[in-house]
Write an enzyme that holds these catalytic residues in place. Structure first.
Site, PDB file in Angstrom:
ATOM      1  N   GLY A   1      30.138  36.740  38.394  1.00  0.00           N
ATOM      2  CA  GLY A   1      28.810  37.333  38.326  1.00  0.00           C
ATOM      3  C   GLY A   1      28.302  37.624  39.741  1.00  0.00           C
ATOM      4  O   GLY A   1      28.779  38.555  40.373  1.00  0.00           O
TER       5      GLY A   1
ATOM      6  N   ASP B   1      42.194  46.690  41.574  1.00  0.00           N
ATOM      7  CA  ASP B   1      40.883  46.098  41.290  1.00  0.00           C
ATOM      8  C   ASP B   1      39.813  47.048  41.829  1.00  0.00           C
ATOM      9  O   ASP B   1      39.734  47.298  43.039  1.00  0.00           O
ATOM     10  CB  ASP B   1      40.798  44.733  41.969  1.00  0.00           C
TER      11      ASP B   1
ATOM     12  N   SER C   1      36.345  36.447  41.458  1.00  0.00           N
ATOM     13  CA  SER C   1      35.279  37.412  41.671  1.00  0.00           C
ATOM     14  C   SER C   1      34.142  36.708  42.429  1.00  0.00           C
ATOM     15  O   SER C   1      34.384  36.134  43.486  1.00  0.00           O
ATOM     16  CB  SER C   1      34.836  37.985  40.324  1.00  0.00           C
ATOM     17  N   TRP C   2      32.906  36.714  41.914  1.00  0.00           N
ATOM     18  CA  TRP C   2      31.855  35.923  42.559  1.00  0.00           C
ATOM     19  C   TRP C   2      32.260  34.462  42.642  1.00  0.00           C
ATOM     20  O   TRP C   2      31.896  33.763  43.592  1.00  0.00           O
ATOM     21  CB  TRP C   2      30.528  36.059  41.813  1.00  0.00           C
TER      22      TRP C   2
ATOM     23  N   HIS D   1      40.917  44.053  37.806  1.00  0.00           N
ATOM     24  CA  HIS D   1      40.078  42.927  38.213  1.00  0.00           C
ATOM     25  C   HIS D   1      40.151  41.726  37.271  1.00  0.00           C
ATOM     26  O   HIS D   1      40.052  40.583  37.721  1.00  0.00           O
ATOM     27  CB  HIS D   1      38.623  43.418  38.294  1.00  0.00           C
TER      28      HIS D   1
END
Length: 387
Positions: A113, A336, A180-181, A364
Site C-alpha cells: 500500500g 513491474d 512493494s510498500w 509486480h
C-alpha cells in the site's frame, strides 16, 4: 499421456528458461524415440521446446521429485492459531494474527500500500512447520481501527508499531518480509532496529523517491497502459492535471464521502490494472470494494504527498550501511510497472551483498508464478541458514 524431460540451465539459455523435450504420438520422421514399457517398445515423437521456468514450475511436468529445488510454490492454506488487537496509540488499534508453528522461527509480514491490509494468502509463502508467521494490518488498514484514518499515521509510527508488536509477542528477533510498500517499511524498520532482524526478503522494491512517484502517478507508466491511465486521468479536470497526486489528495480528503469514494475507486483501479504482467480481473475488481479502496487510496496518497515522511529523497539508500550485514534476498519482476526495476537495481548497486533475483516473465504481484517461486525459495534458503 504427458511425459517430459527437463534439462535445466543449459549454458546456451537465459537463466529464466529451461530446455525441455515434449513427447507426443509418433509420426513418420526421425524425431521418434523408442522406450521399453514392460515387454513392448513404445514409440513417441520428441519436440524440443524452450520453457519459461515459472510456467513449468506450475505445470504437471514438475511433480515432487522432479523439481529444480525442493519447494517453489505456495504452501497449503492455513488458519491462524492466535489473533488479537494491540492498542498502539490513543487513536489506533492494530489487528494481528499468528499462524504456523508456535515455537518456530518468527517472521513478520509487512503488507503493501500503504493501506492494503493483509490477506490469508500471505501466510502461504512460509513453511508452516518451520515458521511462526506474524501478520498485522498497519494503521487504518484491513481490520485495524479506525478505518482509513490518516491522523498519527506516518512511516515512523509504523516502525514503532512493529517494535511494539514484537515486544507484545515476546519475540527477541525475527525475519522481516515485505513487498512493494512493505519493502519500504522493511528497509526503514531494519535500518532503525538492525539488531532485531535475522534476515530480509524484499519484493517489488519501492523507496518512495520522487522519480518513482512521478513514474507511476504523473504520467510515466501511461506510456505502457494508456487505456488504464485515461480512466485515472479523466477524474481530474484539465486545469488540475499538473499534479495528479495533489489533485487526488484534495478529493480523497473531501468533506463529501461520495467524492472520496469516487476518487478512491479510480486511484485503486489504476494500480490494480497494472499490477500483473497479464491483467488480472479478480485483482481489478478489488477497486469496486469501497471499504478496501478508501483505505488503500487515502493512506497511499497521504504517504506520497508527504514524501514517505523521510528526511531526504534517498534516505533508504543512504542508510544501507546499517543493514549491509543482514542476509537479504530481493525479488523483482522485470516488467513491474508499479515499482519499476530501476529501484531494485539502484538498491542492488548500493547493496551488492544482497541477492537480487530478477523474474524475467513477471510484473509486480506476488501472486505471479515466477515471483511466488522466488519468494518461496528465498524463505527456504533462510530456513537453511536458521537451522
Amino acid at each position: 499421456m504427458k511425459l517430459g524431460l527437463i534439462i535445466p540451465h543449459s549454458c546456451l539459455l537465459p537463466s529464466s528458461s529451461c530446455f525441455c523435450l515434449r513427447f507426443l504420438p509418433p509420426v513418420d520422421n526421425n524425431l521418434n524415440l523408442s522406450f521399453p514399457v514392460g515387454q513392448r517398445q513404445v514409440k513417441l515423437r520428441v519436440i524440443p521446446v524452450i520453457c519459461s521456468k515459472s510456467k513449468l514450475l506450475q505445470s504437471n511436468l514438475m511433480e515432487p521429485g522432479a523439481e529444480m529445488v525442493n519447494k517453489r510454490n505456495f504452501y497449503p492454506p492455513i488458519e491462524p492459531y492466535n489473533t488479537g488487537n494491540l492498542k498502539v496509540s490513543d487513536i489506533h488499534t492494530l489487528y494481528w494474527e499468528q499462524s504456523g508453528k508456535p515455537d518456530g522461527h518468527p517472521v513478520v509480514f509487512l503488507h503493501g500500500g500503504p493501506g492494503g491490509g493483509t490477506a490469508p494468502s500471505y501466510r502461504r509463502v512460509f513453511d508452516p512447520e518451520f515458521y511462526r508467521i506474524i501478520l498485522f494490518d498497519q494503521r487504518g488498514a484491513g481490520k485495524s481501527t479506525p478505518h482509513a484514518c490518516l491522523e498519527e499515521n506516518t512511516t515512523w509510527d509504523l516502525v514503532n508499531d512493529i517494535e511494539k508488536l514484537r515486544e507484545h509477542l515476546k519475540i527477541p528477533e525475527w525475519q522481516v518480509f515485505g513487498g512493494s510498500w512493505g519493502s519500504t517499511l522493511a528497509l526503514a524498520y531494519s535500518q532503525t532496529h538492525p539488531d532485531k532482524v535475522t534476515g530480509l526478503v524484499l519484493r517489488g522494491i519501492f523507496m518512495l523517491r520522487k522519480k518513482e512517484i512521478d513514474w507511476f502517478y504523473e504520467g510515466g507508466a501511461a506510456a505502457i497502459y494508456p487505456d488504464a491511465w485515461e480512466q485515472f486521468r479523466n477524474l481530474i479536470p484539465e486545469n488540475e492535471r499538473g499534479g495528479f497526486v495533489d489533485a487526488y489528495h484534495k478529493r480523497l480528503n473531501s468533506d463529501d464521502l461520495e467524492t472520496q469514494y469516487a476518487a478512491a475507486r479510480a486511484w485503486t483501479k489504476w494500480e490494480m490494472m497494472t499490477a500483473y504482467l497479464r491483467p488480472n480481473n479478480e485483482n481489478i475488481l478489488k477497486a469496486e470494494d469501497d471499504k478496501f479502496s478508501l483505505a488503500f487510496a487515502r493512506i497511499e496518497n497521504h504517504y506520497f504527498v508527504n514524501k514517505g515522511f523521510f528526511p531526504s529523497d534517498s534516505y533508504l539508500l543512504d542508510n544501507v550501511d546499517k543493514i549491509r550485514h543482514i542476509k537479504t534476498t530481493i525479488v523483482q519482476g522485470r516488467y513491474d510497472i508499479c515499482c519499476p526495476m530501476m529501484s531494485a537495481w539502484d538498491l542492488h548497486k548500493a547493496w551488492p551483498e544482497a541477492e537480487l533475483k530478477i523474474v524475467d516473465d513477471a510484473g509486480h504481484s506476488a501472486n505471479e508464478a515466477g515471483i511466488t517461486a522466488e519468494l518461496v525459495v528465498a524463505n527456504e534458503k533462510m530456513k537453511a541458514l536458521m537451522g
